[in-house]
Design an enzyme around this catalytic site. Structure first.
Site, PDB file in Angstrom:
ATOM      1  N   LYS A  13       0.349  -1.502   0.224  1.00  0.00           N
ATOM      2  CA  LYS A  13       0.167   0.094   0.146  1.00  0.00           C
ATOM      3  C   LYS A  13       0.884   1.103  -0.593  1.00  0.00           C
ATOM      4  O   LYS A  13       0.602   2.341  -0.746  1.00  0.00           O
ATOM      5  CB  LYS A  13      -0.859  -0.042   1.329  1.00  0.00           C
ATOM      6  CG  LYS A  13      -2.345  -1.487   1.397  1.00  0.00           C
ATOM      7  CD  LYS A  13      -2.552  -0.773   2.196  1.00  0.00           C
ATOM      8  CE  LYS A  13      -1.980  -1.269   4.092  1.00  0.00           C
ATOM      9  NZ  LYS A  13      -1.735  -2.583   4.011  1.00  0.00           N
ATOM     10  N   ARG A  99     -10.727   0.672   8.198  1.00  0.00           N
ATOM     11  CA  ARG A  99      -9.708  -1.257   7.890  1.00  0.00           C
ATOM     12  C   ARG A  99     -10.995  -1.836   8.584  1.00  0.00           C
ATOM     13  O   ARG A  99     -10.897  -3.677   9.453  1.00  0.00           O
ATOM     14  CB  ARG A  99      -8.820  -1.424   9.303  1.00  0.00           C
ATOM     15  CG  ARG A  99      -7.634  -0.746   8.676  1.00  0.00           C
ATOM     16  CD  ARG A  99      -6.567  -0.716   9.606  1.00  0.00           C
ATOM     17  NE  ARG A  99      -4.875  -1.589   9.323  1.00  0.00           N
ATOM     18  CZ  ARG A  99      -4.009  -1.220   9.046  1.00  0.00           C
ATOM     19  NH1 ARG A  99      -4.224  -0.002   8.338  1.00  0.00           N
ATOM     20  NH2 ARG A  99      -3.119  -1.515   8.617  1.00  0.00           N
ATOM     21  N   ARG A 138      11.598  -5.770   5.799  1.00  0.00           N
ATOM     22  CA  ARG A 138      11.351  -3.832   5.416  1.00  0.00           C
ATOM     23  C   ARG A 138      12.132  -2.834   5.964  1.00  0.00           C
ATOM     24  O   ARG A 138      12.672  -4.149   7.447  1.00  0.00           O
ATOM     25  CB  ARG A 138      10.695  -3.812   5.707  1.00  0.00           C
ATOM     26  CG  ARG A 138       9.755  -2.225   5.528  1.00  0.00           C
ATOM     27  CD  ARG A 138       8.776  -1.547   5.863  1.00  0.00           C
ATOM     28  NE  ARG A 138       7.727  -2.359   6.656  1.00  0.00           N
ATOM     29  CZ  ARG A 138       6.492  -2.070   6.371  1.00  0.00           C
ATOM     30  NH1 ARG A 138       5.907  -1.265   5.406  1.00  0.00           N
ATOM     31  NH2 ARG A 138       5.108  -2.469   7.238  1.00  0.00           N
ATOM     32  N   ARG A 173      10.501  -1.423  11.755  1.00  0.00           N
ATOM     33  CA  ARG A 173       9.262  -0.472  12.153  1.00  0.00           C
ATOM     34  C   ARG A 173       9.170  -2.079  13.642  1.00  0.00           C
ATOM     35  O   ARG A 173       9.096  -2.616  13.691  1.00  0.00           O
ATOM     36  CB  ARG A 173       7.773  -0.943  11.393  1.00  0.00           C
ATOM     37  CG  ARG A 173       7.684   0.654  11.287  1.00  0.00           C
ATOM     38  CD  ARG A 173       6.622   0.475  10.254  1.00  0.00           C
ATOM     39  NE  ARG A 173       5.126  -0.840  10.231  1.00  0.00           N
ATOM     40  CZ  ARG A 173       4.152  -0.459   9.753  1.00  0.00           C
ATOM     41  NH1 ARG A 173       4.398   0.324   7.804  1.00  0.00           N
ATOM     42  NH2 ARG A 173       3.241  -1.054  10.026  1.00  0.00           N
ATOM     43  N   ARG A 184      -1.431  -9.522  12.827  1.00  0.00           N
ATOM     44  CA  ARG A 184      -1.785  -7.915  11.960  1.00  0.00           C
ATOM     45  C   ARG A 184      -2.569  -9.177  10.875  1.00  0.00           C
ATOM     46  O   ARG A 184      -3.675  -8.866  10.034  1.00  0.00           O
ATOM     47  CB  ARG A 184      -0.776  -7.321  11.165  1.00  0.00           C
ATOM     48  CG  ARG A 184      -0.382  -6.794  12.438  1.00  0.00           C
ATOM     49  CD  ARG A 184       1.452  -5.598  11.768  1.00  0.00           C
ATOM     50  NE  ARG A 184       1.391  -5.144  10.799  1.00  0.00           N
ATOM     51  CZ  ARG A 184       2.641  -5.531  10.256  1.00  0.00           C
ATOM     52  NH1 ARG A 184       3.524  -5.486  11.162  1.00  0.00           N
ATOM     53  NH2 ARG A 184       2.855  -3.990   9.413  1.00  0.00           N
TER      54      ARG A 184
HETATM   55  P1  AP5 Z   1       4.791  -1.673   1.713  1.00  0.00           P
HETATM   56  O1  AP5 Z   1       4.434  -0.997   0.771  1.00  0.00           O
HETATM   57  O2  AP5 Z   1       5.386  -0.921   3.205  1.00  0.00           O
HETATM   58  O3  AP5 Z   1       3.301  -2.612   2.246  1.00  0.00           O
HETATM   59  P2  AP5 Z   1       2.133  -1.471   3.140  1.00  0.00           P
HETATM   60  O4  AP5 Z   1       0.716  -2.596   2.571  1.00  0.00           O
HETATM   61  O5  AP5 Z   1       2.004  -0.537   2.956  1.00  0.00           O
HETATM   62  O6  AP5 Z   1       2.589  -2.688   5.045  1.00  0.00           O
HETATM   63  P3  AP5 Z   1       2.592  -1.867   5.740  1.00  0.00           P
HETATM   64  O7  AP5 Z   1       3.074  -2.619   6.902  1.00  0.00           O
HETATM   65  O8  AP5 Z   1       2.575  -0.608   6.485  1.00  0.00           O
HETATM   66  O9  AP5 Z   1       0.575  -1.718   6.301  1.00  0.00           O
HETATM   67  P4  AP5 Z   1       0.321  -2.250   7.546  1.00  0.00           P
HETATM   68  O10 AP5 Z   1      -1.302  -2.280   6.621  1.00  0.00           O
HETATM   69  O11 AP5 Z   1       0.685  -3.391   8.024  1.00  0.00           O
HETATM   70  O12 AP5 Z   1       0.760  -1.385   8.254  1.00  0.00           O
HETATM   71  P5  AP5 Z   1      -0.105   0.080   8.611  1.00  0.00           P
HETATM   72  O13 AP5 Z   1       1.126   1.594   8.444  1.00  0.00           O
HETATM   73  O14 AP5 Z   1      -1.361   0.751   7.756  1.00  0.00           O
HETATM   74  O15 AP5 Z   1       6.001  -2.572   1.506  1.00  0.00           O
HETATM   75  C1  AP5 Z   1       5.861  -3.570   2.252  1.00  0.00           C
HETATM   76  C2  AP5 Z   1       7.668  -4.446   1.959  1.00  0.00           C
HETATM   77  O16 AP5 Z   1       7.323  -5.211   1.082  1.00  0.00           O
HETATM   78  C3  AP5 Z   1       8.937  -2.643   2.318  1.00  0.00           C
HETATM   79  O17 AP5 Z   1       9.718  -3.554   2.596  1.00  0.00           O
HETATM   80  C4  AP5 Z   1       8.396  -2.849   0.483  1.00  0.00           C
HETATM   81  O18 AP5 Z   1       9.883  -2.408  -0.236  1.00  0.00           O
HETATM   82  C5  AP5 Z   1       7.673  -4.062   0.238  1.00  0.00           C
HETATM   83  N1  AP5 Z   1       7.131  -4.502  -1.572  1.00  0.00           N
HETATM   84  C6  AP5 Z   1       6.567  -3.751  -1.801  1.00  0.00           C
HETATM   85  N2  AP5 Z   1       5.378  -3.867  -2.656  1.00  0.00           N
HETATM   86  C7  AP5 Z   1       6.509  -5.311  -3.597  1.00  0.00           C
HETATM   87  C8  AP5 Z   1       6.708  -5.717  -4.576  1.00  0.00           C
HETATM   88  N3  AP5 Z   1       5.689  -5.298  -5.433  1.00  0.00           N
HETATM   89  N4  AP5 Z   1       7.734  -6.515  -5.193  1.00  0.00           N
HETATM   90  C9  AP5 Z   1       8.634  -6.867  -3.559  1.00  0.00           C
HETATM   91  N5  AP5 Z   1       8.808  -6.249  -2.488  1.00  0.00           N
HETATM   92  C10 AP5 Z   1       7.798  -5.324  -2.294  1.00  0.00           C
HETATM   93  O19 AP5 Z   1      -0.983   0.463   9.916  1.00  0.00           O
HETATM   94  C11 AP5 Z   1       0.376  -0.041  11.678  1.00  0.00           C
HETATM   95  C12 AP5 Z   1      -0.610  -0.001  12.024  1.00  0.00           C
HETATM   96  O20 AP5 Z   1      -1.966   1.440  12.812  1.00  0.00           O
HETATM   97  C13 AP5 Z   1      -1.889  -1.136  12.329  1.00  0.00           C
HETATM   98  O21 AP5 Z   1      -1.404  -2.640  12.592  1.00  0.00           O
HETATM   99  C14 AP5 Z   1      -3.185  -0.444  13.253  1.00  0.00           C
HETATM  100  O22 AP5 Z   1      -2.267  -1.108  14.104  1.00  0.00           O
HETATM  101  C15 AP5 Z   1      -2.506   1.002  13.447  1.00  0.00           C
HETATM  102  N6  AP5 Z   1      -3.700   1.039  12.105  1.00  0.00           N
HETATM  103  C16 AP5 Z   1      -3.347   1.707  10.667  1.00  0.00           C
HETATM  104  N7  AP5 Z   1      -4.767   2.124  10.324  1.00  0.00           N
HETATM  105  C17 AP5 Z   1      -5.492   1.727  10.836  1.00  0.00           C
HETATM  106  C18 AP5 Z   1      -6.664   2.160  11.201  1.00  0.00           C
HETATM  107  N8  AP5 Z   1      -7.272   2.311   9.879  1.00  0.00           N
HETATM  108  N9  AP5 Z   1      -8.166   1.621  12.251  1.00  0.00           N
HETATM  109  C19 AP5 Z   1      -6.999   1.191  13.183  1.00  0.00           C
HETATM  110  N10 AP5 Z   1      -5.496   1.119  13.475  1.00  0.00           N
HETATM  111  C20 AP5 Z   1      -5.042   1.371  12.503  1.00  0.00           C
END
Ligand code: AP5
Length: 231
Positions: A13, A99, A138, A173, A184
């Site tokens: 994402k 979410r 990552r 992270r 997660r």
């Molecule tokens: P990356 O692009 O960083 O993936 P991502 O989907 O953004 O992963 P996140 O871990 O950030 O998602 P998440 O939903 O768990 O975390 P969030 O920050 O939203 O890519 C990941 C890795 O893969 C990188 O190293 C990248 O280089 C590599 N990669 C990407 N694409 C690739 C490809 N095509 N091929 C090879 N490698 C690739 O949320 C974190 C926490 O915040 C949650 O757990 C929760 O506690 C809280 N939170 C956030 N939003 C909410 C909400 N709406 N409600 C309640 N709690 C929330």
């Protein structure tokens, strides 16, 4: 034009959001980034969210809803200013929000209050085995404004442990470990996956295979959004 980008942790994402925002001139609202900022600044919200995030669970809907509403209000004001100067309005890409179904309904109601709506909802789909490598590999630049993001398996930095862009140390992270990832993923399949049906019923859903290269995924995502929104 407003869109939602969702998918399991590590599906890409954050990696893809920048390209979407550039291509369609949208503001990027990532609730994960906003919450991490609040934790780093140790605001009231950050103190409440810290342990929940480290455990891989969802921060309560009312807390996250508050920051989302505030960002929509801020973008609405910015759009009014742009229009007044003859400029183009900018939509919002919601990354990692909603979410669960409650958040999806809240977002619709909130956007309606501001006279707008969601035009497309893209889900990045990928097998769980691939996500372990992505999350555990990552590495992020410790210098926050730089925003450098790497993966030791698929996108390693030139020098181990150092950011290519600014030379700062790379860090992991707090929630990027196998144990928290399992939680997660459970949260995603139990609480987030049902929003697929919500957007499918509204004919807004775009399914994107996210197991290809970054550029292949980007191509499918951009063309999917363009087709859905007729732009
Ligand atoms: P990356 O692009 O960083 O993936 P991502 O989907 O953004 O992963 P996140 O871990 O950030 O998602 P998440 O939903 O768990 O975390 P969030 O920050 O939203 O890519 C990941 C890795 O893969 C990188 O190293 C990248 O280089 C590599 N990669 C990407 N694409 C690739 C490809 N095509 N091929 C090879 N490698 C690739 O949320 C974190 C926490 O915040 C949650 O757990 C929760 O506690 C809280 N939170 C956030 N939003 C909410 C909400 N709406 N409600 C309640 N709690 C929330």
């Amino acid at each position: 034009m407003n869109a939602v980008l969702f998918g399991p942790p590590g599906s890409g994402k954050g990696t893809q959001a920048r390209a979407v925002c550039e291509r369609f001139a949208m503001a990027h609202v990532s609730t994960g980034d906003l919450l991490r900022e609040a934790v780093a600044d140790q605001t009231d919200l950050g103190r409440q969210a810290q342990a929940i995030m480290a455990a891989g669970k969802l921060v309560p809907d009312d807390l996250v809803g508050g920051i989302v509403r505030e960002r929509i209000a801020r973008e609405t004001i910015a759009n009014e200013r742009r229009s007044a100067c003859g400029g183009n309005e900018r939509g919002i890409l919601f990354d990692g929000y909603p979410r669960n179904l409650e958040q999806a309904r809240f977002l619709d109601a909130c956007l309606q209050d501001f006279g707008t709506r969601i035009d497309a909802a893209a889900v990045l789909e990928i097998a769980e085995e691939e996500l372990v490598k992505r999350i555990c590999g990552r590495r992020l630049c410790s210098n926050d404004p730089c925003g450098g993001s790497y993966n030791i398996y698929s996108m390693p930095p030139r020098e181990e442990g150092k950011c290519d862009r600014c030379g700062s140390d790379l860090i992991r992270r707090k929630d990027d470990n196998e144990e928290t990832l399992r939680e997660r993923l459970a949260v995603y399949s139990g609480q987030t996956a049902p929003i697929l049906g919500y957007y499918e019923e509204k004919d807004l859903l775009i399914r994107v295979a996210a197991n290809g290269s970054v550029s292949d995924v980007r191509g499918s995502l951009l063309s999917g959004i363009a087709a859905k929104c007729g732009v």
